[in-house]
Design a protein around this motif. Structure first.
Motif, mmCIF file in Angstrom:
data_model
loop_
_atom_site.group_PDB
_atom_site.id
_atom_site.type_symbol
_atom_site.label_atom_id
_atom_site.label_comp_id
_atom_site.label_asym_id
_atom_site.label_seq_id
_atom_site.Cartn_x
_atom_site.Cartn_y
_atom_site.Cartn_z
ATOM 1 N N TYR A 100 0.830 -1.207 0.000
ATOM 2 C CA TYR A 100 0.000 0.000 0.000
ATOM 3 C C TYR A 100 0.866 1.259 0.000
ATOM 4 C CZ TYR A 100 -3.396 3.495 1.544
ATOM 5 O OH TYR A 100 -4.192 4.620 1.646
ATOM 6 N N PHE A 101 1.946 1.259 0.790
ATOM 7 C CA PHE A 101 2.818 2.427 0.884
ATOM 8 C C PHE A 101 3.967 2.391 -0.124
ATOM 9 C CE2 PHE A 101 0.894 2.326 5.142
ATOM 10 C CZ PHE A 101 0.436 3.629 5.224
ATOM 11 N N ALA A 102 3.988 1.365 -0.978
ATOM 12 C CA ALA A 102 5.028 1.227 -2.014
ATOM 13 C C ALA A 102 6.429 1.264 -1.416
ATOM 14 C CB ALA A 102 4.849 2.312 -3.071
ATOM 15 N N ILE A 103 6.646 0.486 -0.350
ATOM 16 C CA ILE A 103 7.952 0.428 0.300
ATOM 17 C C ILE A 103 8.834 -0.577 -0.433
ATOM 18 C CG2 ILE A 103 9.196 0.035 2.447
ATOM 19 C CD1 ILE A 103 7.208 2.368 2.567
ATOM 20 N N PRO A 104 9.966 -0.146 -0.990
ATOM 21 C CA PRO A 104 10.869 -1.087 -1.671
ATOM 22 C C PRO A 104 11.368 -2.161 -0.706
ATOM 23 C CG PRO A 104 11.449 1.191 -2.176
ATOM 24 C CD PRO A 104 10.462 1.231 -1.051
ATOM 25 N N ARG A 105 11.652 -3.337 -1.241
ATOM 26 C CA ARG A 105 12.073 -4.449 -0.405
ATOM 27 C C ARG A 105 13.352 -4.148 0.375
ATOM 28 N NH1 ARG A 105 9.965 -9.537 -1.432
ATOM 29 N NH2 ARG A 105 11.968 -10.542 -1.036
ATOM 30 N N LYS A 106 14.223 -3.328 -0.162
ATOM 31 C CA LYS A 106 15.491 -3.081 0.531
ATOM 32 C C LYS A 106 15.329 -2.262 1.811
ATOM 33 C CE LYS A 106 17.516 1.024 -1.554
ATOM 34 N NZ LYS A 106 18.681 1.478 -2.320
ATOM 35 N N TYR A 107 14.178 -1.568 1.958
ATOM 36 C CA TYR A 107 13.914 -0.817 3.182
ATOM 37 C C TYR A 107 12.987 -1.570 4.130
ATOM 38 C CZ TYR A 107 15.811 3.077 0.487
ATOM 39 O OH TYR A 107 16.616 3.874 -0.265
ATOM 40 N N GLN A 108 12.406 -2.658 3.684
ATOM 41 C CA GLN A 108 11.421 -3.370 4.492
ATOM 42 C C GLN A 108 12.040 -4.015 5.722
ATOM 43 O OE1 GLN A 108 9.247 -6.085 1.977
ATOM 44 N NE2 GLN A 108 8.508 -4.447 0.632
ATOM 45 N N TYR A 109 13.244 -4.558 5.593
ATOM 46 C CA TYR A 109 13.843 -5.276 6.712
ATOM 47 C C TYR A 109 14.094 -4.346 7.890
ATOM 48 C CZ TYR A 109 16.506 -8.851 9.113
ATOM 49 O OH TYR A 109 16.926 -9.777 10.034
ATOM 50 N N ARG A 110 14.611 -3.144 7.608
ATOM 51 C CA ARG A 110 14.891 -2.194 8.693
ATOM 52 C C ARG A 110 13.597 -1.749 9.363
ATOM 53 N NH1 ARG A 110 19.547 0.595 9.990
ATOM 54 N NH2 ARG A 110 20.506 -0.329 8.157
ATOM 55 N N ALA A 111 12.552 -1.530 8.559
ATOM 56 C CA ALA A 111 11.258 -1.154 9.136
ATOM 57 C C ALA A 111 10.716 -2.274 10.006
ATOM 58 C CB ALA A 111 10.270 -0.823 8.016
ATOM 59 N N LEU A 112 10.885 -3.520 9.548
ATOM 60 C CA LEU A 112 10.429 -4.659 10.342
ATOM 61 C C LEU A 112 11.186 -4.755 11.658
ATOM 62 C CD1 LEU A 112 9.984 -7.434 7.624
ATOM 63 C CD2 LEU A 112 8.198 -6.461 9.069
ATOM 64 N N LEU A 113 12.481 -4.452 11.624
ATOM 65 C CA LEU A 113 13.276 -4.537 12.850
ATOM 66 C C LEU A 113 12.741 -3.585 13.905
ATOM 67 C CD1 LEU A 113 15.681 -5.461 14.529
ATOM 68 C CD2 LEU A 113 17.044 -3.692 13.424
ATOM 69 N N TRP A 114 12.519 -2.317 13.524
ATOM 70 C CA TRP A 114 11.995 -1.356 14.494
ATOM 71 C C TRP A 114 10.580 -1.726 14.908
ATOM 72 C CZ3 TRP A 114 15.292 1.312 17.008
ATOM 73 C CH2 TRP A 114 16.491 1.702 16.411
ATOM 74 N N GLY A 115 9.842 -2.319 13.986
ATOM 75 C CA GLY A 115 8.505 -2.796 14.336
ATOM 76 C C GLY A 115 8.559 -3.905 15.369
ATOM 77 N N ILE A 116 9.514 -4.822 15.207
ATOM 78 C CA ILE A 116 9.670 -5.922 16.162
ATOM 79 C C ILE A 116 10.053 -5.393 17.537
ATOM 80 C CG2 ILE A 116 11.036 -7.956 16.736
ATOM 81 C CD1 ILE A 116 9.003 -8.426 14.522
ATOM 82 N N LEU A 117 10.953 -4.412 17.587
ATOM 83 C CA LEU A 117 11.359 -3.848 18.877
ATOM 84 C C LEU A 117 10.161 -3.195 19.581
ATOM 85 C CD1 LEU A 117 14.825 -2.276 17.987
ATOM 86 C CD2 LEU A 117 14.348 -4.424 19.179
ATOM 87 N N ALA A 118 9.312 -2.537 18.806
ATOM 88 C CA ALA A 118 8.102 -1.954 19.395
ATOM 89 C C ALA A 118 7.174 -3.052 19.900
ATOM 90 C CB ALA A 118 7.390 -1.079 18.366
ATOM 91 N N VAL A 119 7.107 -4.160 19.149
ATOM 92 C CA VAL A 119 6.258 -5.286 19.555
ATOM 93 C C VAL A 119 6.736 -5.873 20.878
ATOM 94 C CG1 VAL A 119 5.648 -7.676 18.963
ATOM 95 C CG2 VAL A 119 5.454 -5.871 17.251
ATOM 96 N N VAL A 120 8.072 -5.961 21.053
ATOM 97 C CA VAL A 120 8.623 -6.491 22.308
ATOM 98 C C VAL A 120 8.080 -5.705 23.494
ATOM 99 C CG1 VAL A 120 10.740 -6.754 23.658
ATOM 100 C CG2 VAL A 120 10.716 -7.419 21.247
ATOM 101 N N LEU A 121 8.006 -4.388 23.336
ATOM 102 C CA LEU A 121 7.471 -3.539 24.408
ATOM 103 C C LEU A 121 5.961 -3.683 24.540
ATOM 104 C CD1 LEU A 121 7.764 -1.314 26.537
ATOM 105 C CD2 LEU A 121 7.635 0.368 24.687
ATOM 106 N N LEU A 122 5.256 -3.628 23.404
ATOM 107 C CA LEU A 122 3.793 -3.699 23.437
ATOM 108 C C LEU A 122 3.307 -5.040 23.984
ATOM 109 C CD1 LEU A 122 2.952 -2.002 20.004
ATOM 110 C CD2 LEU A 122 2.564 -1.056 22.287
ATOM 111 N N ARG A 123 3.944 -6.135 23.544
ATOM 112 C CA ARG A 123 3.539 -7.443 24.054
ATOM 113 C C ARG A 123 3.813 -7.530 25.552
ATOM 114 N NH1 ARG A 123 2.589 -11.703 20.293
ATOM 115 N NH2 ARG A 123 1.645 -10.642 18.517
ATOM 116 N N GLY A 124 4.930 -6.925 25.983
ATOM 117 C CA GLY A 124 5.232 -6.930 27.411
ATOM 118 C C GLY A 124 4.138 -6.252 28.220
ATOM 119 N N LEU A 125 3.647 -5.119 27.725
ATOM 120 C CA LEU A 125 2.588 -4.392 28.421
ATOM 121 C C LEU A 125 1.289 -5.199 28.429
ATOM 122 C CD1 LEU A 125 3.210 -0.791 27.027
ATOM 123 C CD2 LEU A 125 3.774 -1.659 29.296
ATOM 124 N N MET A 126 0.957 -5.821 27.294
ATOM 125 C CA MET A 126 -0.272 -6.606 27.205
ATOM 126 C C MET A 126 -0.209 -7.842 28.102
ATOM 127 S SD MET A 126 -1.258 -6.345 23.153
ATOM 128 C CE MET A 126 -2.918 -6.999 23.414
#
Length: 328
Positions: A100-126
């Motif tokens: 949807y946001f037309a994110i090239p594959r070469k930038y997807q991994y870094r975005a996923l990494l920061w997303g995972i780090l946020a998930v670590v915190l969010l899952r901890g709170l939940m």
């Protein structure tokens, strides 16, 4: 030494510190060594890195087994396998978001990494919230169990629905109240651009930041299923949290392999529906049919693995010969 042996949520502090060190080491190794530069990850590399993460997760489970007993070890593995299977649906949604946001594959991994780090915190709170509820009243487990059963039944009966990323209310709020650049700026989430009216340099979000926000919202939605599922397996806070996070940590590596063949797992959702119904029913079986006796952890793991494995194999068999759809 007293500090390391101190009780943290039912587990010695050094267990938590050891787990935190493992997560930090994996993150530094992944981002700082393997992916210092933004580049596209191939399927072969994705599978190799995924095998590494799964291996670490399995070894971690063996450590729990050795240090805290077979009962918790088996429950860790059960939670890990359930979360790993549920993440396949997550991959499909993440793929839609990047498209949807037309994110090239070469930038997807870094975005996923920061997303995972946020998930670590969010899952901890939940999980902390869930643990507090369970500790306050045992009957909350019955609510979790009933929710899992209803969710499983709805998954069995539901039809395929088209996900409209653009209608996400949080995304629409950000787009309305924050400056957003129409184009990407490499791997940057925020940039300074010239304001059209004043000419001054102002802060603006990039489409990569919007994609990251929506990915984390999607994870919160998925956590509504996975967090009650792991609490229905065990109420040990350490096992609940670590099994969830260990499964999620390898998601960014597995994503690039699954993205190309996620359509091959169409029938897995029926197996996961059966797993959710089984896990939810297990609470009622233990308390009302077994007189409060624990459902055998080995039986629980075996049934869960058999259902997930059957779903994967049946999906691959039913979709054999299908062409891989073109991905962004």
């Amino acid at each position: 030494m007293e500090f390391l042996a101190a009780d943290w949520l039912g587990t010695p502090a050094w267990f938590w510190l050891a787990f935190g060190a493992i997560v930090a080491a994996l993150t530094v190794f992944d981002l700082g060594i393997l992916h210092k530069e933004d580049r596209e990850m191939g399927v072969a590399e994705s599978l190799k890195l995924s095998a590494f993460y799964i291996g670490v997760a399995l070894l971690f489970g063996a450590w729990i087994w050795a240090e805290r007993g077979a009962d918790l070890g088996l429950k860790y593995y059960t939670g890990f396998f359930i979360e790993k299977a549920l993440s396949i649906d997550n991959v499909f949604v993440i793929s839609l978001i990047f498209g949807y946001f037309a994110i090239p594959r070469k930038y997807q991994y870094r975005a996923l990494l920061w997303g995972i780090l946020a998930v670590v915190l969010l899952r901890g709170l939940m999980i902390a919230g869930g643990a507090a509820l369970v500790a306050e009243a045992h009957w909350v487990l019955y609510l979790f169990a009933a929710f899992l059963i209803v969710t499983g039944i709805r998954m069995l009966l539901s039809r395929e629905e088209t996900t409209d990323i653009g209608q996400n209310p949080v995304l629409r709020f950000i787009a309305k109240h924050m400056r957003v650049t129409p184009q990407l700026h490499g791997a940057r989430f925020l940039v300074r651009v010239a304001d059209a009216k004043s000419g001054r340099r102002v802060l603006a979000a990039t489409p990569l930041l919007l994609a990251l926000v929506v990915i984390n919202i999607a994870d919160i939605v998925f956590a509504i299923d996975s967090v009650p599922a792991i609490f229905a397996i065990t109420t040990d806070n350490f096992v609940v949290y670590t099994s969830n996070i260990m499964a999620i940590l390898g998601l960014r590596a597995l994503y690039f392999a699954l993205e190309a063949m996620v359509h091959r797992f169409h029938y897995l959702k029926y197996a996961m529906a059966a797993v959710l119904i089984f896990i939810g029913s297990k609470i009622f079986i233990s308390d009302f049919l077994l007189g409060g006796a624990k459902f055998p952890p080995l039986a629980s793991l075996t049934i869960t693995a058999a259902l997930i494995g059957s779903g994967v194999l049946y999906s691959l068999w039913k979709t054999r010969g299908e062409r891989v759809p073109t991905v962004h």
